[in-house]
Design a protein around this motif. Structure first.
Motif, PDB file in Angstrom:
ATOM      1  N   LEU A  56       0.826  -1.210   0.000  1.00  0.00           N
ATOM      2  CA  LEU A  56       0.000   0.000   0.000  1.00  0.00           C
ATOM      3  C   LEU A  56       0.859   1.259   0.000  1.00  0.00           C
ATOM      4  O   LEU A  56       0.499   2.276  -0.584  1.00  0.00           O
ATOM      5  N   LYS A  57       2.026   1.158   0.665  1.00  0.00           N
ATOM      6  CA  LYS A  57       2.908   2.334   0.719  1.00  0.00           C
ATOM      7  C   LYS A  57       3.455   2.659  -0.666  1.00  0.00           C
ATOM      8  O   LYS A  57       3.834   3.789  -0.945  1.00  0.00           O
ATOM      9  N   GLU A  58       3.530   1.639  -1.555  1.00  0.00           N
ATOM     10  CA  GLU A  58       4.021   1.845  -2.927  1.00  0.00           C
ATOM     11  C   GLU A  58       2.880   2.159  -3.875  1.00  0.00           C
ATOM     12  O   GLU A  58       3.115   2.546  -5.017  1.00  0.00           O
ATOM     13  N   GLY A  59       1.641   1.901  -3.436  1.00  0.00           N
ATOM     14  CA  GLY A  59       0.485   2.192  -4.274  1.00  0.00           C
ATOM     15  C   GLY A  59       0.318   1.245  -5.429  1.00  0.00           C
ATOM     16  O   GLY A  59       0.660   1.596  -6.565  1.00  0.00           O
ATOM     17  N   PRO A  60      -0.189   0.006  -5.191  1.00  0.00           N
ATOM     18  CA  PRO A  60      -0.479  -0.856  -6.331  1.00  0.00           C
ATOM     19  C   PRO A  60      -1.645  -0.307  -7.137  1.00  0.00           C
ATOM     20  O   PRO A  60      -2.475   0.440  -6.604  1.00  0.00           O
ATOM     21  N   ALA A  61      -1.702  -0.639  -8.438  1.00  0.00           N
ATOM     22  CA  ALA A  61      -2.866  -0.298  -9.261  1.00  0.00           C
ATOM     23  C   ALA A  61      -4.090  -0.971  -8.614  1.00  0.00           C
ATOM     24  O   ALA A  61      -3.934  -1.923  -7.840  1.00  0.00           O
ATOM     25  N   PRO A  62      -5.292  -0.476  -8.936  1.00  0.00           N
ATOM     26  CA  PRO A  62      -6.497  -1.004  -8.268  1.00  0.00           C
ATOM     27  C   PRO A  62      -6.525  -2.535  -8.266  1.00  0.00           C
ATOM     28  O   PRO A  62      -6.409  -3.171  -9.311  1.00  0.00           O
ATOM     29  N   SER A  63      -6.652  -3.089  -7.085  1.00  0.00           N
ATOM     30  CA  SER A  63      -6.475  -4.524  -6.876  1.00  0.00           C
ATOM     31  C   SER A  63      -7.686  -5.118  -6.185  1.00  0.00           C
ATOM     32  O   SER A  63      -8.466  -4.391  -5.545  1.00  0.00           O
ATOM     33  N   PHE A  64      -7.818  -6.446  -6.281  1.00  0.00           N
ATOM     34  CA  PHE A  64      -8.850  -7.160  -5.531  1.00  0.00           C
ATOM     35  C   PHE A  64      -8.195  -7.970  -4.416  1.00  0.00           C
ATOM     36  O   PHE A  64      -7.220  -8.697  -4.655  1.00  0.00           O
ATOM     37  N   ILE A  65      -8.765  -7.828  -3.237  1.00  0.00           N
ATOM     38  CA  ILE A  65      -8.293  -8.552  -2.064  1.00  0.00           C
ATOM     39  C   ILE A  65      -9.410  -9.502  -1.659  1.00  0.00           C
ATOM     40  O   ILE A  65     -10.528  -9.061  -1.393  1.00  0.00           O
ATOM     41  N   VAL A  66      -9.088 -10.802  -1.635  1.00  0.00           N
ATOM     42  CA  VAL A  66     -10.104 -11.803  -1.285  1.00  0.00           C
ATOM     43  C   VAL A  66      -9.773 -12.326   0.096  1.00  0.00           C
ATOM     44  O   VAL A  66      -8.726 -12.951   0.299  1.00  0.00           O
ATOM     45  N   ASP A  67     -10.642 -12.035   1.050  1.00  0.00           N
ATOM     46  CA  ASP A  67     -10.377 -12.503   2.408  1.00  0.00           C
ATOM     47  C   ASP A  67     -11.682 -12.576   3.183  1.00  0.00           C
ATOM     48  O   ASP A  67     -12.569 -11.757   2.995  1.00  0.00           O
ATOM     49  N   ARG A  68     -11.740 -13.561   4.076  1.00  0.00           N
ATOM     50  CA  ARG A  68     -12.974 -13.759   4.843  1.00  0.00           C
ATOM     51  C   ARG A  68     -13.013 -12.940   6.116  1.00  0.00           C
ATOM     52  O   ARG A  68     -14.059 -12.783   6.716  1.00  0.00           O
ATOM     53  N   HIS A  69     -11.852 -12.463   6.563  1.00  0.00           N
ATOM     54  CA  HIS A  69     -11.803 -11.833   7.882  1.00  0.00           C
ATOM     55  C   HIS A  69     -11.443 -10.363   7.880  1.00  0.00           C
ATOM     56  O   HIS A  69     -11.836  -9.631   8.772  1.00  0.00           O
ATOM     57  N   ARG A  70     -10.660  -9.929   6.905  1.00  0.00           N
ATOM     58  CA  ARG A  70     -10.210  -8.528   6.920  1.00  0.00           C
ATOM     59  C   ARG A  70     -11.419  -7.597   6.847  1.00  0.00           C
ATOM     60  O   ARG A  70     -12.381  -7.864   6.124  1.00  0.00           O
ATOM     61  N   ASP A  71     -11.353  -6.480   7.604  1.00  0.00           N
ATOM     62  CA  ASP A  71     -12.497  -5.567   7.685  1.00  0.00           C
ATOM     63  C   ASP A  71     -12.610  -4.653   6.481  1.00  0.00           C
ATOM     64  O   ASP A  71     -13.700  -4.364   6.008  1.00  0.00           O
ATOM     65  N   SER A  72     -11.477  -4.143   6.020  1.00  0.00           N
ATOM     66  CA  SER A  72     -11.554  -3.155   4.940  1.00  0.00           C
ATOM     67  C   SER A  72     -10.203  -3.061   4.244  1.00  0.00           C
ATOM     68  O   SER A  72      -9.179  -3.492   4.791  1.00  0.00           O
TER      69      SER A  72
END
Ligand SMILES: NC(=O)c1ccc[n+]([C@@H]2O[C@H](COP(=O)([O-])OP(=O)(O)OC[C@H]3O[C@@H](n4cnc5c(N)ncnc54)[C@H](O)[C@@H]3O)[C@@H](O)[C@H]2O)c1
Length: 278
Positions: A25-41
């Motif tokens: 995040l500190k490097e700023g990836p291009a818009p990405s999808f994060i698949v996770d059951r527990h992470r809030d945001s």
């Protein structure tokens, strides 16, 4: 301004996937999808979804990062396969071999599809602050472009090294993958022994934490060998020498660490193939 990291499809954003993602995040990836059951945001423009089924089929990640537990990965492969037909897969799963993962992924791809490019990596949690250590193994069909992309991603969160022999990955896992836990255990034990010997708990905690943190920082800043730094603390006839005589006895830390790392590497070998779901 540095070039954006490519769009990522990160499957599993727990302790390790989350540590890497926080670093990216500190490097700023291009818009990405994060698949996770527990992470809030996740911060915009990235999107958090609970299942791969919610990722648009048109999404074209530059890299797929697999960071579920080894026991959960086979369940996600059918939904992952369509994306893996277009992008290399970076697996951080402990133990799971490239061949085993490729075989399982291939079985989910339509007949005649090319073999998926899989890079196996072993990162560690200091990646969250850009101080990670990741060792990578990238056999064909991974290309040099895949390796470069992988190096770019992982060097954004720390140091990167490469191996040509996959069997070295189990000892790498035992040392640098699991290693932060041993260092944190040292901090815990220093604190506890201090308390056991009558130090106030806040003082014991402060001196244990800062000793571990400061020693790591000194080793990095000085570039000196660990042995030299140890000798710099050890006055002849002084206090450290007495403690080290206990710790460095052949049946003490040398034997204990050897047994501990061997146990971790053995477990990595047990995790080399598909695992029972837990
Ligand atoms: N923790 C470490 O220090 C470390 C270091 C190196 C490698 N690894 C490897 O990283 C992987 C993850 O370990 P961890 O410690 O982060 O585990 P974790 O349990 O913290 O994270 C795994 C995440 O995967 C998610 N997940 C599982 N199945 C899912 C599914 N079907 N759909 C969506 N999300 C799903 C869970 O919600 C969870 O947040 C493991 O394979 C481990 O071997 C971990």
């Amino acid at each position: 301004m540095s070039e954006l990291l490519p769009p990522l499809l990160l499957v599993g954003c727990g302790k390790m996937g989350g540590a890497m993602f926080d670093g990216w995040l500190k490097e700023g990836p291009a818009p990405s999808f994060i698949v996770d059951r527990h992470r809030d945001s996740v911060p915009p423009p990235h999107q958090l979804v609970r299942s791969l089924d919610a990722v648009p089929a048109s999404f074209r990640p530059g890299m797929i990062v697999l960071a579920t537990k080894p026991q959960k990965v086979d369940a996600v492969l059918p939904a992952l396969a369509p994306f893996a037909a277009h992008a290399p897969v970076l697996s951080v799963l402990a133990g799971r071999t490239v061949e085993s993962l490729a075989t399982a992924l291939n079985a989910c791809l339509p007949a005649g599809s090319g073999a998926p490019a899989i890079i196996r990596a072993m990162p560690n949690t200091p990646s969250a602050i850009g101080q990670g250590m990741t060792v990578c193994y990238a056999p064909p069909p991974a290309t040099s472009a895949d390796r470069r992309l992988c190096a770019r991603l992982l060097s954004a969160v720390g140091e990167v090294a490469w191996i040509d022999h996959e069997d070295q990955m189990d000892m790498v896992t035992a040392i640098s993958g699991s290693g932060p836990a041993y260092v944190f255990l040292l901090a815990e034990l220093l604190e506890q022994v201090g308390i056991n010997h009558g130090l106030p708990a806040p003082l014991a905690r402060q001196i244990a934490r800062q000793t571990v943190a400061g020693s790591g920082a000194l080793m990095q800043a000085s570039g000196l060998d660990a042995a030299t730094l140890r000798q710099n603390v050890t006055s002849p006839g002084g206090t450290t020498q007495q403690a080290l005589a206990v710790l460095m006895a052949p049946d003490a830390w040398p034997a204990t660490l050897d047994a501990a790392l061997a146990a971790a590497a053995r477990r990595a070998r047990e995790l080399s193939g598909p695992q029972p779901v837990s």
